[in-house]
Design a protein around this motif. Structure first.
Motif, PDB file in Angstrom:
ATOM      1  N   ASP A 435      -4.894  -3.343 -15.657  1.00  0.00           N
ATOM      2  CA  ASP A 435      -4.080  -2.183 -15.278  1.00  0.00           C
ATOM      3  C   ASP A 435      -3.926  -2.050 -13.772  1.00  0.00           C
ATOM      4  O   ASP A 435      -2.931  -1.503 -13.286  1.00  0.00           O
ATOM      5  CB  ASP A 435      -4.705  -0.896 -15.837  1.00  0.00           C
ATOM      6  CG  ASP A 435      -4.422  -0.725 -17.322  1.00  0.00           C
ATOM      7  OD1 ASP A 435      -3.685  -1.565 -17.871  1.00  0.00           O
ATOM      8  OD2 ASP A 435      -4.935   0.235 -17.924  1.00  0.00           O
ATOM      9  N   LYS A 436      -4.896  -2.524 -12.991  1.00  0.00           N
ATOM     10  CA  LYS A 436      -4.821  -2.405 -11.532  1.00  0.00           C
ATOM     11  C   LYS A 436      -4.324  -3.690 -10.875  1.00  0.00           C
ATOM     12  O   LYS A 436      -4.635  -3.979  -9.727  1.00  0.00           O
ATOM     13  CB  LYS A 436      -6.196  -2.035 -10.963  1.00  0.00           C
ATOM     14  CG  LYS A 436      -6.698  -0.674 -11.430  1.00  0.00           C
ATOM     15  CD  LYS A 436      -8.055  -0.373 -10.832  1.00  0.00           C
ATOM     16  CE  LYS A 436      -8.578   0.976 -11.325  1.00  0.00           C
ATOM     17  NZ  LYS A 436      -9.928   1.279 -10.772  1.00  0.00           N
ATOM     18  N   ALA A 437      -3.507  -4.432 -11.613  1.00  0.00           N
ATOM     19  CA  ALA A 437      -2.996  -5.695 -11.085  1.00  0.00           C
ATOM     20  C   ALA A 437      -1.746  -5.515 -10.236  1.00  0.00           C
ATOM     21  O   ALA A 437      -1.316  -6.454  -9.566  1.00  0.00           O
ATOM     22  CB  ALA A 437      -2.682  -6.661 -12.232  1.00  0.00           C
ATOM     23  N   GLY A 438      -1.146  -4.331 -10.225  1.00  0.00           N
ATOM     24  CA  GLY A 438       0.069  -4.118  -9.453  1.00  0.00           C
ATOM     25  C   GLY A 438      -0.205  -4.121  -7.951  1.00  0.00           C
ATOM     26  O   GLY A 438      -1.292  -3.742  -7.501  1.00  0.00           O
ATOM     27  N   PHE A 439       0.782  -4.539  -7.167  1.00  0.00           N
ATOM     28  CA  PHE A 439       0.634  -4.529  -5.714  1.00  0.00           C
ATOM     29  C   PHE A 439       1.970  -4.200  -5.063  1.00  0.00           C
ATOM     30  O   PHE A 439       3.042  -4.396  -5.639  1.00  0.00           O
ATOM     31  CB  PHE A 439       0.137  -5.889  -5.198  1.00  0.00           C
ATOM     32  CG  PHE A 439       1.163  -6.986  -5.275  1.00  0.00           C
ATOM     33  CD1 PHE A 439       2.087  -7.195  -4.244  1.00  0.00           C
ATOM     34  CD2 PHE A 439       1.226  -7.833  -6.383  1.00  0.00           C
ATOM     35  CE1 PHE A 439       3.033  -8.203  -4.313  1.00  0.00           C
ATOM     36  CE2 PHE A 439       2.175  -8.838  -6.467  1.00  0.00           C
ATOM     37  CZ  PHE A 439       3.077  -9.023  -5.436  1.00  0.00           C
ATOM     38  N   SER A 440       1.907  -3.682  -3.844  1.00  0.00           N
ATOM     39  CA  SER A 440       3.090  -3.494  -3.006  1.00  0.00           C
ATOM     40  C   SER A 440       2.674  -3.687  -1.558  1.00  0.00           C
ATOM     41  O   SER A 440       1.539  -3.381  -1.179  1.00  0.00           O
ATOM     42  CB  SER A 440       3.704  -2.108  -3.210  1.00  0.00           C
ATOM     43  OG  SER A 440       2.797  -1.088  -2.821  1.00  0.00           O
ATOM     44  N   VAL A 441       3.576  -4.193  -0.739  1.00  0.00           N
ATOM     45  CA  VAL A 441       3.279  -4.455   0.662  1.00  0.00           C
ATOM     46  C   VAL A 441       4.582  -4.516   1.441  1.00  0.00           C
ATOM     47  O   VAL A 441       5.601  -4.981   0.920  1.00  0.00           O
ATOM     48  CB  VAL A 441       2.491  -5.784   0.818  1.00  0.00           C
ATOM     49  CG1 VAL A 441       3.276  -6.956   0.275  1.00  0.00           C
ATOM     50  CG2 VAL A 441       2.091  -6.013   2.264  1.00  0.00           C
ATOM     51  N   ALA A 442       4.555  -3.999   2.661  1.00  0.00           N
ATOM     52  CA  ALA A 442       5.708  -4.073   3.557  1.00  0.00           C
ATOM     53  C   ALA A 442       5.315  -4.950   4.744  1.00  0.00           C
ATOM     54  O   ALA A 442       4.330  -4.673   5.438  1.00  0.00           O
ATOM     55  CB  ALA A 442       6.129  -2.688   4.027  1.00  0.00           C
ATOM     56  N   VAL A 443       6.062  -6.023   4.981  1.00  0.00           N
ATOM     57  CA  VAL A 443       5.761  -6.983   6.037  1.00  0.00           C
ATOM     58  C   VAL A 443       6.825  -6.869   7.120  1.00  0.00           C
ATOM     59  O   VAL A 443       8.014  -7.094   6.849  1.00  0.00           O
ATOM     60  CB  VAL A 443       5.729  -8.418   5.481  1.00  0.00           C
ATOM     61  CG1 VAL A 443       5.309  -9.398   6.574  1.00  0.00           C
ATOM     62  CG2 VAL A 443       4.790  -8.517   4.289  1.00  0.00           C
ATOM     63  N   ASP A 444       6.412  -6.492   8.331  1.00  0.00           N
ATOM     64  CA  ASP A 444       7.342  -6.417   9.460  1.00  0.00           C
ATOM     65  C   ASP A 444       7.442  -7.807  10.075  1.00  0.00           C
ATOM     66  O   ASP A 444       6.562  -8.246  10.820  1.00  0.00           O
ATOM     67  CB  ASP A 444       6.837  -5.406  10.488  1.00  0.00           C
ATOM     68  CG  ASP A 444       7.852  -5.164  11.599  1.00  0.00           C
ATOM     69  OD1 ASP A 444       8.861  -5.895  11.654  1.00  0.00           O
ATOM     70  OD2 ASP A 444       7.626  -4.242  12.415  1.00  0.00           O
ATOM     71  N   LEU A 445       8.513  -8.508   9.766  1.00  0.00           N
ATOM     72  CA  LEU A 445       8.668  -9.880  10.218  1.00  0.00           C
ATOM     73  C   LEU A 445       8.964  -9.982  11.713  1.00  0.00           C
ATOM     74  O   LEU A 445       8.952 -11.068  12.274  1.00  0.00           O
ATOM     75  CB  LEU A 445       9.773 -10.566   9.416  1.00  0.00           C
ATOM     76  CG  LEU A 445       9.467 -10.692   7.916  1.00  0.00           C
ATOM     77  CD1 LEU A 445      10.651 -11.265   7.166  1.00  0.00           C
ATOM     78  CD2 LEU A 445       8.228 -11.549   7.681  1.00  0.00           C
ATOM     79  N   ALA A 446       9.219  -8.840  12.374  1.00  0.00           N
ATOM     80  CA  ALA A 446       9.432  -8.848  13.819  1.00  0.00           C
ATOM     81  C   ALA A 446       8.118  -8.927  14.581  1.00  0.00           C
ATOM     82  O   ALA A 446       8.083  -9.327  15.748  1.00  0.00           O
ATOM     83  CB  ALA A 446      10.210  -7.607  14.252  1.00  0.00           C
ATOM     84  N   THR A 447       6.999  -8.545  13.929  1.00  0.00           N
ATOM     85  CA  THR A 447       5.711  -8.496  14.627  1.00  0.00           C
ATOM     86  C   THR A 447       4.588  -9.165  13.844  1.00  0.00           C
ATOM     87  O   THR A 447       3.429  -9.092  14.246  1.00  0.00           O
ATOM     88  CB  THR A 447       5.319  -7.027  14.879  1.00  0.00           C
ATOM     89  OG1 THR A 447       5.201  -6.343  13.617  1.00  0.00           O
ATOM     90  CG2 THR A 447       6.355  -6.326  15.740  1.00  0.00           C
TER      91      THR A 447
END
Length: 684
Positions: A435-447
């Protein structure tokens, strides 16, 4: 009258009591789009008694390209294949079993793949008919040129492939007289000596089926008696052609799992006690001691490791117990202990059995499931938002700590890591274990790279999937696309940030195996506005020198800072030479001469750099000869070559520098049609 030109392909069909499947098999070869003028079909009737011979005669009367040979029964497919090889004249040989048939365009596609890439073996996509097992991993996407150490080709050792006949004759390859496993040593030897392997995966080439009467040789000769000689020859073949070390271990692993442990587990308990103990067990034990190195031992799964340990320690009774209960013990489940996962076999941590834990350690063998559900740009900047799920099979997602990793494809790099936010996800198998296998992430490709954007190149996304202290790092793959197989990614975007490339352009894409990746390139509108490359050629007077000519315009004509021509390899090594200017009207012309002879072997990207403004310009693909070669006295006079590898839409010049394989060079010396500067290194 001069002899007719040899055919491109000799199709060899061994046939024994092959009706009714034989008719479709032979007609599929007769109907190839390659054309009967380029094919010879050699059907060898191996003493059939069911009408196979008369049917071959009937078909031969309708097709002058079909030659039929009748011989006494030999008891296996190897002897009739050898008969066909002895009279084959084609540039290539294809072995077609009489149960199976070809797709209409199969041979044309495979021959074209071999011709275009100079490869000695071509695998055509196999299709199952009636449930017969076929390999799948190697056919995920076309592979113009690969080898058995960097692909899944070695997983399929059946001989239903296109072989360059000169390779077969050079090695004097023939099939041994075994009823089972006779094709595996043949194919293994060809693979391990081939000058490249190709894979045709975008067309159904070979249809594999079981006979209606169930008398396929693989079924009727399934006992250990018919397997031992072939398996022994597989081990001897690998030992003969591959030096000891990790490469041999990877190849040997296939035979240990498939030809050794599988039959031992499934077939040894069926033998009589005397045969099992006195005939087969000593041979299995000798193989375990001779061929299963520690490197191989660590590569194979726990059930096989347990068998090998019992053989090495000479424990026949325990071995038979494990083999007899293999099916029920396979579902015993797993135990997580101190960051490792163990198979709960009855022998595990049983003091009376005294088997090391290492024999049950499944941590590195458990499947890891990843699925990116979303990949989208966030706002107008360079932030890429990813979400999905990832979990290790049999490891509940307690105490998760998964991380996202970005790594360049072409050279070693520790990776750029980013923690992910854990999310709850429903609907996965395991009754709530994940149940806790979900993930989310925001990657700033400028830095993302220490405050800077990514360097140009292809970067791949990985996930370090963690739960209960267990960690597995795998590529972030999307298992499938839409109904047409397509996978959707965001459009490419220029990413602002501190970089010598100013605003690199990032293009997200899925690779053929489904890995989410980024193609990062310099903005072509930066330095190319002030620098125009007009010609790239090899210096005719000094072999091994690349000449780049062009002109400077705009701001580049007003500053006098140095401009260099740069060669950079995948490890980051840089070799530079100055650019010399010459006034030409309203612009400033320039010339640069780059000696490639001192460059170490590798792939070198060629670019222009303005040192004052830190701007860069791509150098386009060569418009002259495609390659050059030279001899290095410091390397005992061995020939080396450099040739361009076009890369992407901008056709940026990338040079591959490598030694010429001496056997290949000798063969080309003997064939003047192939001996030209443009061909040097083609097969290396």
């Amino acid at each position: 009258m001069p002899p007719a030109d040899p055919p491109r392909v000799s199709v060899i069909i061994p046939a024994y009591n092959s009706m009714p499947e034989l008719t479709r098999c032979v007609t599929s070869a007769m109907e190839q789009t390659l054309g009967l003028d380029k094919i010879e079909i050699i059907a060898v009737d191996d003493g059939s008694t069911d009408g196979t011979g008369p049917e071959l005669g009937r078909l031969a009367r309708t097709c002058p390209a079909l030659r039929v040979v009748h011989q006494p029964n030999s008891g296996g497919a190897g002897a009739p294949r050898n008969t066909g090889l002895d009279i084959a004249r084609g540039d290539y040989v294809f072995f077609l079993d009489s149960d199976d048939y070809l797709g209409p365009d199969a041979l044309r596609r495979m021959v074209a793949m071999a011709d275009e890439n100079g490869t000695d073996v071509v695998l055509g996509k196999m299709v199952s008919v009636g449930g017969r097992a076929v390999p799948m991993a190697v056919f995920q996407h076309n592979q113009p040129r690969t080898d058995v150490f960097s692909s899944h080709a070695y997983r399929t050792l059946g001989c239903w492939k296109l072989f360059r006949r000169s390779l077969i004759e050079r090695l004097n390859l023939r099939f041994p007289p075994y009823r089972n496993c006779e094709d595996k040593p043949f194919t293994a030897a060809a693979y391990l000596n081939a000058d490249g392997v190709s894979v045709v995966a975008d067309y159904d080439c070979y249809y594999s089926r079981n006979r209606e009467n169930g008398n396929n040789l693989t079924r009727t000769a399934a006992g250990l008696t018919h397997r031992m000689d072939g398996t022994r020859l597989c081990f001897e073949t690998v030992t003969r052609y591959v030096e000891p070390g990790p490469r041999r271990d990877r190849v040997m692993r296939r035979h240990v799992e498939w030809e050794f442990c599988g039959p031992l587990r499934a077939l040894l308990p069926r033998e009589s006690e005397q045969e099992a103990r006195e005939r087969f067990y000593p041979e299995f034990r000798r193989w375990a001691l001779s061929y299963v190195t520690e490197g191989v031992f660590q590569l194979i799964p726990p059930p096989d490791r347990l068998l090998i340990h019992l053989l090495r320690t000479d424990r026949y009774d325990d071995l038979m117990t494990v083999a007899r209960h293999a099916k029920e013990d396979a579902g015993r489940g797993y135990l997580v202990d101190k960051g490792r996962v163990y198979w709960c076999h009855p022998f595990f941590r049983d003091p009376a059995r005294a088997v090391p834990d290492d024999c049950f350690d499944a941590t590195d063998r458990l499947p890891v499931h990843t699925e990116p559900a979303e990949a989208a740009w966030q706002g107008d900047g360079g932030v890429l938002r990813l979400s999905g799920h990832a979990y290790i099979e049999h490891v509940a997602t307690e105490d998760p700590g998964t991380q996202l990793i970005l790594r360049p494809r072409d050279f070693p790099h520790p990776g750029l890591r980013r923690p992910v936010t854990v999310r709850t996800v429903k609907g996965l198998p395991g009754e709530g274990s994940y149940d806790k296998a979900g993930f989310s992430v925001a990657v700033d490709l400028a830095t993302v790279a220490g405050g800077d954007p990514l360097d140009p190149g292809v970067w791949e996304f990985f996930l370090d999937v963690r739960a209960q202290g267990v960690s597995r790092t795998v590529k972030l793959r999307q298992s499938s696309g839409d109904a047409h197989g397509a996978r959707t990614t965001p459009a490419h975007r220029a990413v602002a940030g501190r970089s010598r490339y100013r605003h690199p352009v990032v293009r997200p894409f899925f690779s053929p195996d489904g890995t989410l990746s980024l193609d990062v390139r310099p903005d072509p509108n930066q330095f190319t506005q002030t620098c125009h490359v007009t010609r790239t050629v090899w210096d005719a007077s000094a072999r091994g020198n690349l000449i780049v000519r062009g002109c400077l315009t705009g701001q580049a004509t007003r500053h006098r800072g140095a401009i260099t021509l740069r060669a950079k390899d995948a490890s980051g090594s840089v070799y530079e030479v100055p650019v010399h200017r010459t006034a030409e009207g309203d612009s400033t012309g320039f010339t640069a001469r780059l000696p490639v002879r001192p460059l170490p072997p590798g792939r070198w990207t060629i670019t222009l750099h303005a040192n004052e403004t830190k701007e860069t310009a791509v150098v386009p693909h060569l418009d002259g000869p495609t390659g050059t070669h030279w001899f290095r006295p410091s390397r005992l006079g061995r020939p080396y070559y450099a040739r361009p590898l076009p890369l992407g839409a901008e056709q940026t010049l990338v040079l591959r520098v490598a030694p010429v394989r001496l056997a290949t060079a000798l063969r080309r010396r003997l064939d003047p049609r192939k001996f030209a500067p443009s061909q040097w290194g083609r097969r290396d």
